[in-house]
Design a protein around this motif. Sequence first.
Motif, PDB file in Angstrom:
ATOM      1  N   HIS A  32     -16.730  73.327 -46.477  1.00 31.56           N
ATOM      2  CA  HIS A  32     -17.172  74.652 -46.036  1.00 31.56           C
ATOM      3  C   HIS A  32     -18.607  74.622 -45.506  1.00 31.56           C
ATOM      4  O   HIS A  32     -19.378  73.724 -45.838  1.00 31.56           O
ATOM      5  N   ASP A  33     -18.941  75.624 -44.736  1.00 32.22           N
ATOM      6  CA  ASP A  33     -20.284  75.753 -44.170  1.00 32.22           C
ATOM      7  C   ASP A  33     -21.148  76.573 -45.117  1.00 32.22           C
ATOM      8  O   ASP A  33     -21.397  77.753 -44.903  1.00 32.22           O
ATOM      9  N   ILE A  34     -21.568  75.933 -46.203  1.00 31.69           N
ATOM     10  CA  ILE A  34     -22.399  76.597 -47.204  1.00 31.69           C
ATOM     11  C   ILE A  34     -23.581  75.689 -47.513  1.00 31.69           C
ATOM     12  O   ILE A  34     -23.545  74.481 -47.255  1.00 31.69           O
ATOM     13  N   ILE A  35     -24.635  76.301 -48.075  1.00 35.20           N
ATOM     14  CA  ILE A  35     -25.802  75.504 -48.446  1.00 35.20           C
ATOM     15  C   ILE A  35     -26.089  75.578 -49.945  1.00 35.20           C
ATOM     16  O   ILE A  35     -26.983  74.887 -50.429  1.00 35.20           O
ATOM     17  N   ASP A  36     -25.364  76.411 -50.662  1.00 33.11           N
ATOM     18  CA  ASP A  36     -25.470  76.521 -52.113  1.00 33.11           C
ATOM     19  C   ASP A  36     -24.061  76.525 -52.685  1.00 33.11           C
ATOM     20  O   ASP A  36     -23.143  77.062 -52.056  1.00 33.11           O
ATOM     21  N   PRO A  37     -23.884  75.931 -53.877  1.00 37.75           N
ATOM     22  CA  PRO A  37     -22.545  75.911 -54.480  1.00 37.75           C
ATOM     23  C   PRO A  37     -21.980  77.323 -54.639  1.00 37.75           C
ATOM     24  O   PRO A  37     -22.701  78.256 -54.987  1.00 37.75           O
ATOM     25  N   GLN A  38     -20.697  77.457 -54.335  1.00 32.93           N
ATOM     26  CA  GLN A  38     -19.985  78.721 -54.517  1.00 32.93           C
ATOM     27  C   GLN A  38     -18.616  78.392 -55.099  1.00 32.93           C
ATOM     28  O   GLN A  38     -17.959  77.439 -54.659  1.00 32.93           O
ATOM     29  N   ALA A  39     -18.193  79.194 -56.053  1.00 33.63           N
ATOM     30  CA  ALA A  39     -16.909  78.957 -56.715  1.00 33.63           C
ATOM     31  C   ALA A  39     -15.780  78.878 -55.696  1.00 33.63           C
ATOM     32  O   ALA A  39     -15.663  79.725 -54.817  1.00 33.63           O
ATOM     33  N   VAL A  96     -28.274  71.488 -45.527  1.00 32.39           N
ATOM     34  CA  VAL A  96     -27.870  70.507 -46.530  1.00 32.39           C
ATOM     35  C   VAL A  96     -27.445  69.213 -45.841  1.00 32.39           C
ATOM     36  O   VAL A  96     -27.843  68.110 -46.254  1.00 32.39           O
ATOM     37  N   MET A  97     -26.682  69.338 -44.778  1.00 31.50           N
ATOM     38  CA  MET A  97     -26.262  68.159 -44.021  1.00 31.50           C
ATOM     39  C   MET A  97     -27.469  67.446 -43.420  1.00 31.50           C
ATOM     40  O   MET A  97     -27.550  66.214 -43.449  1.00 31.50           O
ATOM     41  N   ILE A  98     -28.397  68.213 -42.869  1.00 29.31           N
ATOM     42  CA  ILE A  98     -29.581  67.612 -42.254  1.00 29.31           C
ATOM     43  C   ILE A  98     -30.427  66.901 -43.311  1.00 29.31           C
ATOM     44  O   ILE A  98     -30.953  65.807 -43.078  1.00 29.31           O
ATOM     45  N   GLY A  99     -30.555  67.498 -44.499  1.00 30.38           N
ATOM     46  CA  GLY A  99     -31.299  66.845 -45.573  1.00 30.38           C
ATOM     47  C   GLY A  99     -30.695  65.507 -45.959  1.00 30.38           C
ATOM     48  O   GLY A  99     -31.416  64.522 -46.177  1.00 30.38           O
ATOM     49  N   MET A 100     -29.375  65.462 -46.027  1.00 27.53           N
ATOM     50  CA  MET A 100     -28.709  64.203 -46.360  1.00 27.53           C
ATOM     51  C   MET A 100     -28.880  63.189 -45.230  1.00 27.53           C
ATOM     52  O   MET A 100     -29.126  62.002 -45.483  1.00 27.53           O
ATOM     53  N   GLU A 160     -32.463  79.155 -45.295  1.00 31.32           N
ATOM     54  CA  GLU A 160     -32.759  78.475 -44.043  1.00 31.32           C
ATOM     55  C   GLU A 160     -33.705  79.303 -43.178  1.00 31.32           C
ATOM     56  O   GLU A 160     -34.587  78.743 -42.509  1.00 31.32           O
ATOM     57  N   VAL A 161     -33.534  80.611 -43.177  1.00 32.89           N
ATOM     58  CA  VAL A 161     -34.455  81.473 -42.437  1.00 32.89           C
ATOM     59  C   VAL A 161     -35.858  81.290 -42.982  1.00 32.89           C
ATOM     60  O   VAL A 161     -36.831  81.190 -42.233  1.00 32.89           O
ATOM     61  N   GLU A 162     -35.968  81.224 -44.304  1.00 30.63           N
ATOM     62  CA  GLU A 162     -37.289  81.022 -44.930  1.00 30.63           C
ATOM     63  C   GLU A 162     -37.898  79.669 -44.543  1.00 30.63           C
ATOM     64  O   GLU A 162     -39.113  79.542 -44.489  1.00 30.63           O
ATOM     65  N   MET A 163     -37.075  78.673 -44.287  1.00 26.41           N
ATOM     66  CA  MET A 163     -37.586  77.372 -43.879  1.00 26.41           C
ATOM     67  C   MET A 163     -38.384  77.459 -42.591  1.00 26.41           C
ATOM     68  O   MET A 163     -39.280  76.661 -42.354  1.00 26.41           O
ATOM     69  N   VAL A 220     -16.053  74.113 -51.005  1.00 24.81           N
ATOM     70  CA  VAL A 220     -16.453  72.714 -51.002  1.00 24.81           C
ATOM     71  C   VAL A 220     -17.776  72.565 -50.256  1.00 24.81           C
ATOM     72  O   VAL A 220     -17.853  72.850 -49.060  1.00 24.81           O
ATOM     73  N   MET A 221     -18.793  72.134 -50.989  1.00 26.51           N
ATOM     74  CA  MET A 221     -20.113  71.879 -50.402  1.00 26.51           C
ATOM     75  C   MET A 221     -20.064  70.628 -49.518  1.00 26.51           C
ATOM     76  O   MET A 221     -19.282  69.709 -49.779  1.00 26.51           O
ATOM     77  N   PRO A 222     -20.934  70.570 -48.488  1.00 25.68           N
ATOM     78  CA  PRO A 222     -21.113  69.287 -47.795  1.00 25.68           C
ATOM     79  C   PRO A 222     -21.645  68.276 -48.811  1.00 25.68           C
ATOM     80  O   PRO A 222     -22.526  68.591 -49.608  1.00 25.68           O
ATOM     81  N   GLU A 223     -21.084  67.092 -48.808  1.00 27.98           N
ATOM     82  CA  GLU A 223     -21.457  66.055 -49.762  1.00 27.98           C
ATOM     83  C   GLU A 223     -21.842  64.774 -49.035  1.00 27.98           C
ATOM     84  O   GLU A 223     -21.521  64.593 -47.860  1.00 27.98           O
ATOM     85  N   ARG A 224     -22.476  63.905 -49.768  1.00 26.81           N
ATOM     86  CA  ARG A 224     -22.904  62.629 -49.196  1.00 26.81           C
ATOM     87  C   ARG A 224     -21.713  61.863 -48.589  1.00 26.81           C
ATOM     88  O   ARG A 224     -21.839  61.237 -47.539  1.00 26.81           O
TER      89      ARG A 224
END
Length: 192
Positions: free
Chosen positions: A56-63, A142-146, A187-190, A66-70
Motif C-alpha cells: 500500500h501507499d502508506i508511510i505509517d503502519p495501519q491495521a 518511506v521508500m525514498i528513505g530505504m 511528508e508535507v512537514e518535511m 501492507v507498508m513498503p518494506e526493505r
Amino acid sequence: MITPAISVLTICGIAEIPSHGPRAVSHVLSVIDPDRPELTEFSSFGEHHRTTLRFHDIIDPQAGLVMPERAHMESILDFGSSLANDAEPGAQGHLLVHCHMGVSRSTAAMVTLMLQAREDASEEALFEELRAIRPQAWPNSVMIGMADDMLGRSGRLVDALRGHYAHQIKVQPELPKWMASMGRGREVEMAR
C-alpha cells in the motif's frame, strides 16, 4: 535514460496504462495494492518483461495494510539490475513504472532505479528529471528513505526529497491539504 538499452521512461497510473500499449513498452514495473485483482490493462501491449510488487501507499503502519518494506525495495533494485542484464545491443527499450495514480509509489521506484543506474548523478538533478517525466510526482518518503540507505547516499536522497516536496508545494499549492487528507502530513512537514 536508465541504461543505454532503456531510452524512454514513463510513469503513469492504472487508468493511463492502455494509452501506452501502442508505444512499444519493453519493461514494466507494477506497484499495486495487495488486494487488487490482476490487471487486464496490459492486454493491448506487445511482448514485455513485467514485475509486480504489492504493497500500500502508506508511510505509517495501519491495521490491515501492507507498508513498503526493505524486501520491496530489494525487488525494485533487482528489477533495475535485470534491466542492465537484459540489454540487447542496439535495443531501444521503454520502461513504464506505474502504481494506482502514478504519483507516489511509482515515482519513488523510478527515482530509485535512476539513482541505481547513475550513481554519479546528483540527487537534486534526479528529482528535476523525475518532475519532467511526471510533473505531479510526490514520492513515498518511506521508500525514498530505504533507497537512500540501500544505495549508500548518507541522507542526501532524503534531503533532496525535502527540496522536491517544497518545489511541488510551491507549484501546486493544493498539495498540502490533499496529502494531509491521505495521512501524509508528515511528508508535507518535511518540506518546511
